[in-house]
Design a protein around this motif. Sequence first.
Motif, PDB file in Angstrom:
ATOM      1  N   GLU A 153     112.016 103.528 134.040  1.00  0.00           N
ATOM      2  CA  GLU A 153     111.784 104.221 132.775  1.00  0.00           C
ATOM      3  C   GLU A 153     112.875 103.844 131.773  1.00  0.00           C
ATOM      4  O   GLU A 153     112.696 103.951 130.558  1.00  0.00           O
ATOM      5  CB  GLU A 153     111.781 105.738 133.012  1.00  0.00           C
ATOM      6  N   ARG A 154     114.002 103.375 132.283  1.00  0.00           N
ATOM      7  CA  ARG A 154     115.171 103.135 131.443  1.00  0.00           C
ATOM      8  C   ARG A 154     114.956 102.071 130.356  1.00  0.00           C
ATOM      9  O   ARG A 154     115.488 102.232 129.255  1.00  0.00           O
ATOM     10  CB  ARG A 154     116.376 102.778 132.326  1.00  0.00           C
ATOM     11  N   PRO A 155     114.213 100.986 130.602  1.00  0.00           N
ATOM     12  CA  PRO A 155     113.968 100.043 129.501  1.00  0.00           C
ATOM     13  C   PRO A 155     113.245 100.679 128.321  1.00  0.00           C
ATOM     14  O   PRO A 155     113.512 100.351 127.158  1.00  0.00           O
ATOM     15  CB  PRO A 155     113.104  98.960 130.160  1.00  0.00           C
ATOM     16  N   PHE A 156     112.352 101.633 128.605  1.00  0.00           N
ATOM     17  CA  PHE A 156     111.634 102.317 127.531  1.00  0.00           C
ATOM     18  C   PHE A 156     112.554 103.307 126.822  1.00  0.00           C
ATOM     19  O   PHE A 156     112.512 103.446 125.589  1.00  0.00           O
ATOM     20  CB  PHE A 156     110.398 103.020 128.096  1.00  0.00           C
ATOM     21  N   THR A 157     113.413 103.961 127.597  1.00  0.00           N
ATOM     22  CA  THR A 157     114.395 104.845 126.991  1.00  0.00           C
ATOM     23  C   THR A 157     115.340 104.058 126.092  1.00  0.00           C
ATOM     24  O   THR A 157     115.764 104.542 125.027  1.00  0.00           O
ATOM     25  CB  THR A 157     115.207 105.572 128.087  1.00  0.00           C
ATOM     26  N   GLU A 158     115.635 102.820 126.478  1.00  0.00           N
ATOM     27  CA  GLU A 158     116.467 101.945 125.652  1.00  0.00           C
ATOM     28  C   GLU A 158     115.798 101.709 124.295  1.00  0.00           C
ATOM     29  O   GLU A 158     116.466 101.720 123.248  1.00  0.00           O
ATOM     30  CB  GLU A 158     116.674 100.611 126.369  1.00  0.00           C
ATOM     31  N   ILE A 159     114.488 101.502 124.313  1.00  0.00           N
ATOM     32  CA  ILE A 159     113.755 101.306 123.060  1.00  0.00           C
ATOM     33  C   ILE A 159     113.811 102.558 122.202  1.00  0.00           C
ATOM     34  O   ILE A 159     114.105 102.503 121.000  1.00  0.00           O
ATOM     35  CB  ILE A 159     112.288 100.928 123.345  1.00  0.00           C
ATOM     36  N   TYR A 160     113.524 103.713 122.817  1.00  0.00           N
ATOM     37  CA  TYR A 160     113.501 104.968 122.061  1.00  0.00           C
ATOM     38  C   TYR A 160     114.868 105.257 121.447  1.00  0.00           C
ATOM     39  O   TYR A 160     114.963 105.712 120.301  1.00  0.00           O
ATOM     40  CB  TYR A 160     113.079 106.131 122.965  1.00  0.00           C
ATOM     41  N   THR A 161     115.924 105.000 122.217  1.00  0.00           N
ATOM     42  CA  THR A 161     117.283 105.234 121.707  1.00  0.00           C
ATOM     43  C   THR A 161     117.580 104.319 120.527  1.00  0.00           C
ATOM     44  O   THR A 161     118.137 104.757 119.509  1.00  0.00           O
ATOM     45  CB  THR A 161     118.317 104.992 122.824  1.00  0.00           C
ATOM     46  N   ALA A 162     117.195 103.054 120.651  1.00  0.00           N
ATOM     47  CA  ALA A 162     117.439 102.100 119.565  1.00  0.00           C
ATOM     48  C   ALA A 162     116.686 102.504 118.305  1.00  0.00           C
ATOM     49  O   ALA A 162     117.233 102.459 117.196  1.00  0.00           O
ATOM     50  CB  ALA A 162     117.022 100.697 120.007  1.00  0.00           C
ATOM     51  N   SER A 186     115.803 105.473 117.441  1.00  0.00           N
ATOM     52  CA  SER A 186     116.431 106.670 116.875  1.00  0.00           C
ATOM     53  C   SER A 186     117.693 106.328 116.095  1.00  0.00           C
ATOM     54  O   SER A 186     118.138 107.109 115.248  1.00  0.00           O
ATOM     55  CB  SER A 186     116.769 107.669 117.986  1.00  0.00           C
ATOM     56  N   GLU A 187     118.260 105.155 116.374  1.00  0.00           N
ATOM     57  CA  GLU A 187     119.472 104.699 115.668  1.00  0.00           C
ATOM     58  C   GLU A 187     119.123 103.841 114.451  1.00  0.00           C
ATOM     59  O   GLU A 187     120.011 103.293 113.803  1.00  0.00           O
ATOM     60  CB  GLU A 187     120.344 103.905 116.627  1.00  0.00           C
ATOM     61  N   GLY A 188     117.815 103.714 114.176  1.00  0.00           N
ATOM     62  CA  GLY A 188     117.389 102.942 113.018  1.00  0.00           C
ATOM     63  C   GLY A 188     117.221 101.460 113.264  1.00  0.00           C
ATOM     64  O   GLY A 188     117.060 100.678 112.322  1.00  0.00           O
ATOM     65  N   VAL A 189     117.235 101.048 114.522  1.00  0.00           N
ATOM     66  CA  VAL A 189     117.047  99.638 114.855  1.00  0.00           C
ATOM     67  C   VAL A 189     115.580  99.268 114.642  1.00  0.00           C
ATOM     68  O   VAL A 189     114.687 100.021 115.044  1.00  0.00           O
ATOM     69  CB  VAL A 189     117.459  99.373 116.320  1.00  0.00           C
ATOM     70  N   PRO A 190     115.273  98.131 114.030  1.00  0.00           N
ATOM     71  CA  PRO A 190     113.882  97.698 113.845  1.00  0.00           C
ATOM     72  C   PRO A 190     113.154  97.580 115.185  1.00  0.00           C
ATOM     73  O   PRO A 190     113.780  97.308 116.222  1.00  0.00           O
ATOM     74  CB  PRO A 190     114.013  96.336 113.164  1.00  0.00           C
ATOM     75  N   LEU A 191     111.833  97.752 115.169  1.00  0.00           N
ATOM     76  CA  LEU A 191     111.053  97.770 116.406  1.00  0.00           C
ATOM     77  C   LEU A 191     111.251  96.502 117.230  1.00  0.00           C
ATOM     78  O   LEU A 191     111.457  96.579 118.448  1.00  0.00           O
ATOM     79  CB  LEU A 191     109.563  97.959 116.084  1.00  0.00           C
TER      80      LEU A 191
END
Length: 271
Positions: A104-113, A115-120
């Motif tokens: 699940e952690r790779p997806f959590t990495e996306i969600y965290t990024a 939330s920090e304003g990182v482009p998709l």
Amino acid sequence: MTVALSRLDRQYGASVRSVWSTVLGRVNLSWSGLNSWRDADAAKFRRKTLPILLAGERQIATLTASYLEQLYKEVDAKAPRISLDLDAVTGKALRGVDPNEVYERPFTEIYTALSEGVPLDAAVDRGGHRLETIAKTDLQLARTHTVREVSAGMPRFKYTIRELQGEYDCALCILASTQRYSKKDLAPIHPGCDCLVKTVEADYDPGQVIDEQKLKQIHAAVDAALGQSDRGGRALDYRKILVTNDHGEIGPILGFAGQHFTSRTDIRIPT
């Protein structure tokens, strides 16, 4: 004390690399084929990918057990056949954490990024990198766990050493290859490491450093890179350039002094 790679070593190394290539290729293909990264897609990804990873881990464990068995026959022709419980060296046994939670952690990495304003696109790249690191680590853990499990029943093998063999060799691996380890200790790793873990027979303890010449070459490289050296270990303790850090979940990891790793209690996925 440098041990040259034999034909058996090379065959085993090639077989393991083939498994790595196949498994990582299929995992990355599944990741790149996702159209979105929402919870439902994450669950679908895990249902498809975890069986692939588990099969790869079991292949590597089986190859490693067979390799060690053949090595041991060279010193004890009457040794019994190895009986390995694959469940003890793969899957949840590697980290003590449910693989569903780990992947699940790779997806959590996306969600965290995000939330920090990182482009998709950049967020997805971060998640993909996290996925690859996790997968590589698990494949290597299947090997090191098998080495520890199997060598425990081989009394004439006293130590393990690391032999460099692939394109992923790095400074950490080169330093580690000058050392010997007790076979009861899990061999230190880093994600993507493809060093060959060899068991060796010894009538006496050769000491921690087994390749002084190579270590001297590393000292010289450090001197060239950092502009200072101290063979007495006062200004620079070269031995501490390579340390074993307890990750808490996957065990010892190769790293540089000053790095810090999360403990098992720090690694939690929000529900």
